[in-house]
Write an enzyme that holds these catalytic residues in place. Structure first.
Site, PDB file in Angstrom:
ATOM      1  CE1 TYR A  34      -3.409  -2.765   0.596  1.00 18.86           C
ATOM      2  CE2 TYR A  34      -4.575  -0.642   1.025  1.00 18.86           C
ATOM      3  CZ  TYR A  34      -4.625  -2.176   0.668  1.00 18.86           C
ATOM      4  OH  TYR A  34      -6.024  -2.817   0.747  1.00 18.86           O
ATOM      5  CG  ASP A  50      -0.826 -20.392  -1.567  1.00 15.49           C
ATOM      6  OD1 ASP A  50      -0.423 -20.288  -0.563  1.00 15.49           O
ATOM      7  OD2 ASP A  50      -0.465 -21.060  -2.764  1.00 15.49           O
ATOM      8  CG  ASP A 104      -7.711  -5.099   1.596  1.00 17.51           C
ATOM      9  OD1 ASP A 104      -8.737  -4.624   2.050  1.00 17.51           O
ATOM     10  OD2 ASP A 104      -7.539  -5.220   0.363  1.00 17.51           O
TER      11      ASP A 104
HETATM   12  C1  IPM Z   1     -10.380  -1.906   3.754  1.00 16.78           C
HETATM   13  C2  IPM Z   1     -10.664  -1.168   2.524  1.00 16.78           C
HETATM   14  C3  IPM Z   1      -9.564  -0.069   2.173  1.00 16.78           C
HETATM   15  C4  IPM Z   1      -8.310  -1.195   2.120  1.00 16.78           C
HETATM   16  C5  IPM Z   1      -9.885   0.491   0.904  1.00 16.78           C
HETATM   17  C6  IPM Z   1     -11.214   1.282   0.834  1.00 16.78           C
HETATM   18  C7  IPM Z   1      -8.676   1.454   0.411  1.00 16.78           C
HETATM   19  O1  IPM Z   1     -10.805  -2.172   1.657  1.00 16.78           O
HETATM   20  O2  IPM Z   1     -10.209  -0.938   4.991  1.00 16.78           O
HETATM   21  O3  IPM Z   1     -10.217  -3.209   3.926  1.00 16.78           O
HETATM   22  O4  IPM Z   1      -8.114  -1.526   1.142  1.00 16.78           O
HETATM   23  O5  IPM Z   1      -7.427  -0.913   3.021  1.00 16.78           O
HETATM   24 MG    MG Z   2     -10.755  -4.053   2.293  1.00 13.80          MG
END
Ligand code: IPM
Ligand code: MG
Length: 371
Positions: free
Chosen positions: A145, A231, A255
């Site tokens: 990220y 996985d 995520d």
């Molecule tokens: C989450 C969401 C976010 C992320 C998005 C909206 C940027 O999916 O909080 O899980 O990817 O972290």
């Molecule tokens: Mg998410």
């Protein structure tokens, strides 16, 4: 009586309507417990762009800085204004920026399938048996990220012109150590098991992750630690979700796996989350949000499930303010609403003859009344 200053950032889509219900529930908590909760609302996301030209308006950020905790709704409407560059869109310019700005490296996503909601679980009964109860601990300020370089550029190869996109996965030892400590500590008050997720068979990051988690684990001899490739973890979640207690994940794996886990627990609309930074004094600054997103298809229709937002408020009372009784009162009220048969559409099963269909505000009212 101490006063808790909360910044409420409802955001976009279903954010405002589920936030309204969470605030209702907090008002019920205020009446029952001797706490004073001051909620100040501010725009964020597309609401911020509309109000002040920015996904995270300066005044909203200033309010967050002067508050004890942030209760967040959701941001991002993929279909809105494609001319706004990706760096200025709400996901990156508001949500990711807030995570980074406040150093919120630890994201906790508790996933529970209460027996009453077992009809909403997509798995067959023998796969979840005694119920699902796991905690995803997701690293939130590193990995793909945020790693640099992160860019899209023109690229030519053998006279051919392409675009090339680069994201970088990067973790340092201290970043892995601090999130590992969060996972091991969380396991202490649970079933004492941490499953660390990585891709050590392919990624340098995975090898380092596994080494560092293993050495941190030595400081927690009472916690069982095992490692799983991501996985396989995705598969194990649907085959045998009851094997998991705490799942420790880097940012992107967390995520993905937390959405998968939430679906097992009936609905994304049930999944709260806490994003925590370092603790100073007695208080931990935190950011509390439902994990489910803006759900634009049902926004404004009084259909959204407010439970994830309400449970996020409970996590806030617990983690930022140490008000475990008040947090438990909210969680108990949610449990009571569910066991009394109240259901929003996402958790309504046609097979359940006891179910009473309610909208967003109806669910909020029932829960507030049960506090
Ligand atoms: C989450 C969401 C976010 C992320 C998005 C909206 C940027 O999916 O909080 O899980 O990817 O972290
Ligand atoms: Mg998410």
């Amino acid at each position: 009586m101490s006063k808790l200053k909360i910044a409420a950032l409802a955001g976009d889509g279903i954010g405002p309507e589920v936030m309204r219900e969470a605030i209702k529930v907090l008002q019920a908590v205020e009446k029952k417990f001797s706490v004073q909760i001051e909620v100040q609302e501010a725009p964020v996301g597309w609401a911020g762009i509309d109000a002040a030209g920015k996904a995270l308006p300066d005044a909203t950020l200033a309010l967050c800085k002067s508050s004890d905790a942030i209760l967040f709704g959701s941001v991002g409407l993929p279909d809105r204004d494609p001319t706004i560059p990706k760096e200025e869109r709400p996901e990156r310019a508001a949500l990711l920026r807030l995570r980074k700005e406040f150093g919120l490296f630890a994201n906790l996503r508790p996933v529970r399938l209460p027996p009453e909601l077992s009809d909403a679980c997509p798995l067959s009964r023998e796969r979840y048996r005694d119920g699902i109860d796991l905690l995803v601990v997701r690293e939130l300020t590193g990995g793909l990220y945020f790693g640099q370089p992160k860019k899209t550029e023109k690229f030519s190869d053998g006279g051919q012109q392409y675009l090339r996109a680069t994201d970088t996965m990067v973790y340092t030892t201290p970043e892995i150590e601090r999130i590992a400590h969060v996972a091991f500590k969380a396991a202490k008050s649970r079933r004492k098991k941490v499953t660390s997720i990585d891709k050590a068979n392919v990624l340098e990051n995975g090898v380092l992750w596994r080494d560092v988690v293993t050495s941190v684990g030595k400081q927690y001899p009472d916690i069982a630690l095992d490692h799983m490739f991501v996985d396989n973890a995705a598969m194990q979640l649907v085959l045998r979700p009851t094997q998991f207690d705490v799942m420790l994940c880097e940012n992107m794996f967390g995520d993905i796996l937390s959405d998968e886990a939430a679906a097992l627990a009936g609905s994304l609309g049930m999944l709260p989350s806490a994003s925590l930074g370092a603790t100073s004094g007695k208080r931990t600054f935190g950011f509390y949000e439902p994990a489910g997103g803006t759900a634009p298809d049902i926004a404004g229709k009084n259909l959204a499930n407010p439970i994830a937002q309400i449970l996020s408020a409970a996590l806030m009372l617990r983690y930022s303010f140490g008000l475990n009784d008040a947090g438990a009162a909210i969680e108990g009220a949610v449990g009571k609403a569910i066991s009394s048969g109240y259901r929003t559409g996402d958790i309504l099963s046609p097979a359940d003859s006891n179910a009473k269909r309610v909208g967003t505000s109806g669910m909020g009212e029932v829960i507030a009344a049960c506090v």
